[in-house]
Design a protein around this motif. Structure first.
Motif, PDB file in Angstrom:
ATOM      1  N   PRO A  54      40.735  43.152  42.997  1.00 60.41           N
ATOM      2  CA  PRO A  54      39.807  44.137  42.426  1.00 60.41           C
ATOM      3  C   PRO A  54      39.694  45.355  43.339  1.00 60.41           C
ATOM      4  O   PRO A  54      39.731  45.233  44.563  1.00 60.41           O
ATOM      5  CB  PRO A  54      38.482  43.367  42.354  1.00 60.41           C
ATOM      6  N   SER A  55      39.562  46.514  42.735  1.00 63.45           N
ATOM      7  CA  SER A  55      39.419  47.738  43.512  1.00 63.45           C
ATOM      8  C   SER A  55      38.188  47.670  44.397  1.00 63.45           C
ATOM      9  O   SER A  55      37.131  47.169  43.995  1.00 63.45           O
ATOM     10  CB  SER A  55      39.315  48.939  42.575  1.00 63.45           C
ATOM     11  N   ILE A  56      38.306  48.158  45.626  1.00 59.40           N
ATOM     12  CA  ILE A  56      37.188  48.153  46.558  1.00 59.40           C
ATOM     13  C   ILE A  56      36.014  48.942  45.987  1.00 59.40           C
ATOM     14  O   ILE A  56      34.855  48.565  46.127  1.00 59.40           O
ATOM     15  CB  ILE A  56      37.630  48.739  47.906  1.00 59.40           C
ATOM     16  N   ASN A  57      36.330  50.052  45.311  1.00 62.33           N
ATOM     17  CA  ASN A  57      35.294  50.875  44.687  1.00 62.33           C
ATOM     18  C   ASN A  57      35.530  50.875  43.180  1.00 62.33           C
ATOM     19  O   ASN A  57      35.929  51.861  42.589  1.00 62.33           O
ATOM     20  CB  ASN A  57      35.333  52.304  45.238  1.00 62.33           C
ATOM     21  N   LYS A  58      35.265  49.728  42.559  1.00 61.79           N
ATOM     22  CA  LYS A  58      35.617  49.552  41.152  1.00 61.79           C
ATOM     23  C   LYS A  58      34.835  50.494  40.239  1.00 61.79           C
ATOM     24  O   LYS A  58      35.392  51.099  39.318  1.00 61.79           O
ATOM     25  CB  LYS A  58      35.378  48.104  40.743  1.00 61.79           C
ATOM     26  N   LYS A  59      33.532  50.646  40.490  1.00 63.01           N
ATOM     27  CA  LYS A  59      32.726  51.515  39.646  1.00 63.01           C
ATOM     28  C   LYS A  59      33.180  52.970  39.748  1.00 63.01           C
ATOM     29  O   LYS A  59      33.125  53.718  38.779  1.00 63.01           O
ATOM     30  CB  LYS A  59      31.250  51.402  40.038  1.00 63.01           C
ATOM     31  N   GLY A  60      33.628  53.362  40.938  1.00 55.40           N
ATOM     32  CA  GLY A  60      34.067  54.738  41.111  1.00 55.40           C
ATOM     33  C   GLY A  60      35.461  55.004  40.595  1.00 55.40           C
ATOM     34  O   GLY A  60      35.818  56.152  40.336  1.00 55.40           O
ATOM     35  N   SER A  61      36.262  53.950  40.431  1.00 59.12           N
ATOM     36  CA  SER A  61      37.662  54.127  40.045  1.00 59.12           C
ATOM     37  C   SER A  61      37.931  53.909  38.566  1.00 59.12           C
ATOM     38  O   SER A  61      38.887  54.464  38.026  1.00 59.12           O
ATOM     39  CB  SER A  61      38.549  53.161  40.846  1.00 59.12           C
ATOM     40  N   ILE A  62      37.119  53.113  37.907  1.00 56.84           N
ATOM     41  CA  ILE A  62      37.436  52.690  36.547  1.00 56.84           C
ATOM     42  C   ILE A  62      37.543  53.868  35.580  1.00 56.84           C
ATOM     43  O   ILE A  62      38.339  53.836  34.627  1.00 56.84           O
ATOM     44  CB  ILE A  62      36.402  51.656  36.044  1.00 56.84           C
ATOM     45  N   THR A  68      39.190  52.280  30.124  1.00 52.33           N
ATOM     46  CA  THR A  68      39.684  51.108  30.848  1.00 52.33           C
ATOM     47  C   THR A  68      38.633  49.998  30.831  1.00 52.33           C
ATOM     48  O   THR A  68      37.462  50.245  31.126  1.00 52.33           O
ATOM     49  CB  THR A  68      40.025  51.467  32.306  1.00 52.33           C
ATOM     50  N   SER A  69      39.038  48.790  30.491  1.00 53.79           N
ATOM     51  CA  SER A  69      38.115  47.662  30.532  1.00 53.79           C
ATOM     52  C   SER A  69      37.872  47.259  31.981  1.00 53.79           C
ATOM     53  O   SER A  69      38.640  47.608  32.881  1.00 53.79           O
ATOM     54  CB  SER A  69      38.671  46.481  29.739  1.00 53.79           C
ATOM     55  N   TRP A  70      36.813  46.477  32.198  1.00 54.32           N
ATOM     56  CA  TRP A  70      36.425  46.114  33.554  1.00 54.32           C
ATOM     57  C   TRP A  70      37.550  45.386  34.303  1.00 54.32           C
ATOM     58  O   TRP A  70      37.711  45.547  35.508  1.00 54.32           O
ATOM     59  CB  TRP A  70      35.160  45.251  33.527  1.00 54.32           C
ATOM     60  N   ASN A  71      38.340  44.612  33.565  1.00 53.39           N
ATOM     61  CA  ASN A  71      39.456  43.904  34.195  1.00 53.39           C
ATOM     62  C   ASN A  71      40.798  44.524  33.814  1.00 53.39           C
ATOM     63  O   ASN A  71      41.834  43.869  33.867  1.00 53.39           O
ATOM     64  CB  ASN A  71      39.444  42.420  33.806  1.00 53.39           C
ATOM     65  N   GLY A  72      40.780  45.806  33.477  1.00 54.78           N
ATOM     66  CA  GLY A  72      41.984  46.465  32.991  1.00 54.78           C
ATOM     67  C   GLY A  72      42.827  47.129  34.060  1.00 54.78           C
ATOM     68  O   GLY A  72      43.869  47.712  33.747  1.00 54.78           O
ATOM     69  N   PHE A  73      42.401  47.059  35.317  1.00 56.33           N
ATOM     70  CA  PHE A  73      43.216  47.634  36.388  1.00 56.33           C
ATOM     71  C   PHE A  73      43.046  46.804  37.651  1.00 56.33           C
ATOM     72  O   PHE A  73      42.137  45.982  37.763  1.00 56.33           O
ATOM     73  CB  PHE A  73      42.852  49.101  36.646  1.00 56.33           C
ATOM     74  N   ILE A  74      43.948  47.009  38.587  1.00 51.61           N
ATOM     75  CA  ILE A  74      43.957  46.220  39.823  1.00 51.61           C
ATOM     76  C   ILE A  74      44.410  47.128  40.958  1.00 51.61           C
ATOM     77  O   ILE A  74      45.045  48.159  40.724  1.00 51.61           O
ATOM     78  CB  ILE A  74      44.902  45.000  39.668  1.00 51.61           C
ATOM     79  N   LEU A 100      56.215  41.672  37.084  1.00 47.65           N
ATOM     80  CA  LEU A 100      55.450  40.430  37.095  1.00 47.65           C
ATOM     81  C   LEU A 100      54.029  40.641  36.596  1.00 47.65           C
ATOM     82  O   LEU A 100      53.509  39.862  35.796  1.00 47.65           O
ATOM     83  CB  LEU A 100      55.426  39.856  38.515  1.00 47.65           C
ATOM     84  N   LEU A 101      53.386  41.680  37.064  1.00 47.82           N
ATOM     85  CA  LEU A 101      52.014  41.966  36.632  1.00 47.82           C
ATOM     86  C   LEU A 101      51.971  42.244  35.131  1.00 47.82           C
ATOM     87  O   LEU A 101      51.099  41.748  34.409  1.00 47.82           O
ATOM     88  CB  LEU A 101      51.462  43.170  37.395  1.00 47.82           C
ATOM     89  N   ARG A 102      52.914  43.034  34.663  1.00 47.91           N
ATOM     90  CA  ARG A 102      52.945  43.399  33.242  1.00 47.91           C
ATOM     91  C   ARG A 102      53.152  42.163  32.360  1.00 47.91           C
ATOM     92  O   ARG A 102      52.529  42.035  31.304  1.00 47.91           O
ATOM     93  CB  ARG A 102      54.058  44.424  33.003  1.00 47.91           C
ATOM     94  N   LYS A 103      54.001  41.262  32.812  1.00 46.49           N
ATOM     95  CA  LYS A 103      54.324  40.077  32.019  1.00 46.49           C
ATOM     96  C   LYS A 103      53.210  39.024  32.069  1.00 46.49           C
ATOM     97  O   LYS A 103      52.868  38.404  31.055  1.00 46.49           O
ATOM     98  CB  LYS A 103      55.637  39.461  32.529  1.00 46.49           C
ATOM     99  N   THR A 104      52.640  38.824  33.259  1.00 43.77           N
ATOM    100  CA  THR A 104      51.683  37.740  33.454  1.00 43.77           C
ATOM    101  C   THR A 104      50.261  38.135  33.100  1.00 43.77           C
ATOM    102  O   THR A 104      49.472  37.301  32.652  1.00 43.77           O
ATOM    103  CB  THR A 104      51.736  37.253  34.916  1.00 43.77           C
ATOM    104  N   TYR A 105      49.926  39.387  33.293  1.00 49.48           N
ATOM    105  CA  TYR A 105      48.566  39.870  33.027  1.00 49.48           C
ATOM    106  C   TYR A 105      48.616  41.056  32.064  1.00 49.48           C
ATOM    107  O   TYR A 105      48.449  42.211  32.465  1.00 49.48           O
ATOM    108  CB  TYR A 105      47.877  40.287  34.334  1.00 49.48           C
ATOM    109  N   PRO A 106      48.872  40.803  30.790  1.00 50.26           N
ATOM    110  CA  PRO A 106      49.041  41.907  29.835  1.00 50.26           C
ATOM    111  C   PRO A 106      47.790  42.755  29.651  1.00 50.26           C
ATOM    112  O   PRO A 106      47.877  43.867  29.118  1.00 50.26           O
ATOM    113  CB  PRO A 106      49.431  41.186  28.534  1.00 50.26           C
ATOM    114  N   HIS A 107      46.627  42.263  30.089  1.00 48.82           N
ATOM    115  CA  HIS A 107      45.410  43.060  29.961  1.00 48.82           C
ATOM    116  C   HIS A 107      45.347  44.170  31.005  1.00 48.82           C
ATOM    117  O   HIS A 107      44.568  45.124  30.862  1.00 48.82           O
ATOM    118  CB  HIS A 107      44.169  42.167  30.106  1.00 48.82           C
ATOM    119  N   LEU A 108      46.163  44.078  32.055  1.00 46.94           N
ATOM    120  CA  LEU A 108      46.179  45.126  33.083  1.00 46.94           C
ATOM    121  C   LEU A 108      46.937  46.346  32.574  1.00 46.94           C
ATOM    122  O   LEU A 108      48.062  46.229  32.080  1.00 46.94           O
ATOM    123  CB  LEU A 108      46.837  44.612  34.359  1.00 46.94           C
ATOM    124  N   GLU A 109      46.324  47.521  32.702  1.00 43.61           N
ATOM    125  CA  GLU A 109      46.960  48.744  32.229  1.00 43.61           C
ATOM    126  C   GLU A 109      47.498  49.620  33.356  1.00 43.61           C
ATOM    127  O   GLU A 109      48.430  50.392  33.152  1.00 43.61           O
ATOM    128  CB  GLU A 109      45.962  49.563  31.409  1.00 43.61           C
TER     129      GLU A 109
END
Length: 243
Positions: A54-62, A68-74, A100-109
């Motif tokens: 998870p992003s160190i500053n998730k609220k500031g980056s999303i 972007t959904s809450w779990n839509g980026f890494i 690997l990320l694209r295939k395993t975690y399709p919710h990540l954009e």
């Protein structure tokens, strides 16, 4: 002679990734909330690691990418490669990691990462690996503990509850650069900040390579695999390894 095509990228235990990062990464520190750990193997020997979480500053980056959904980026928060790896290993390993990320975690954009232009470099590997540059700013997040001589990040100081003391320490001069990689190409259309040309790094005096600040007239490595091969930047549930 080994080449980057001989590498194998596979999930590894967090303990193995942490040990390699502590040994090879310029900071010697791991990010405690990393969740995905990928090892880079050459001839069966672990020589590199990439850690995502998870992003160190998730609220500031999303909001960098609208909708972007809450779990839509890494965040790619640690990347460490030994000098034993052949040229172009970093860009090759990142390409495999993104698949690997694209295939395993399709919710990540998308993936966010930061280049430390105060101690390490300005992001040569990111530019060589398809990331876009979205921010360059003077950094005041790193300060030196006068008692130990060690560098500490403002977030670490917050967790240790020494923020007031931290603010009295000397700031490390330099820049922080923010890069984005789009796992979902359509997400690029929702980017809410400008994409900066790579030339802006030199224009702002933010160029750094292998921990050395570069003079304004020096050319910075561009977004080529050749440039990437010259640089060493210092718990996964994947079920399949992609080579």
């Amino acid at each position: 002679m080994a080449s980057a095509k001989d590498l194998r990228v596979a999930p590894i235990k967090s303990t193995d990734a942490n040990r390699l990062v502590q040994r090879v990464h310029y900071s010697g520190k791991v990010v405690p909330n990393s969740q995905v750990h990928l090892g880079v193997f050459l001839n069966g020997v672990l020589e590199g690691a990439m850690q995502f979480g998870p992003s160190i500053n998730k609220k500031g980056s999303i909001n960098i990418v609208e909708g972007t959904s809450w779990n839509g980026f890494i965040e790619l928060n640690r990347m460490a490669f030994s000098e034993r790896l052949p040229r172009n290993s970093e860009s090759r390993a990142i390409a495999v990691a993104m698949r690997l990320l694209r295939k395993t975690y399709p919710h990540l954009e998308w993936v966010i990462s930061f280049a430390d232009g105060t101690q390490c470099g300005d992001g040569t590997i990111y530019r060589a690996s398809g990331f876009v540059l979205t921010d360059i700013r003077v950094s005041n997040a790193l300060r030196v503990n006068p008692a130990t001589g060690q560098t500490m990040h403002v977030i670490q100081a917050h967790h240790l509850k020494i923020s007031r003391q931290f603010r009295t320490w000397k700031t490390l001069d330099g820049y922080q650069l923010r890069y984005i990689y789009f796992l979902n190409p359509a997400a690029r259309e929702r980017l809410t900040v400008p994409i900066l040309p790579f030339d802006r790094i030199a224009e702002m005096g933010a160029s750094m390579y292998r921990g050395e600040r570069m003079r304004p007239k020096q050319a910075i490595p561009g977004s080529t695999s050749e440039a990437a091969g010259q640089y060493r930047p210092g718990r996964s549930n994947f079920q399949k390894v992609i080579n």
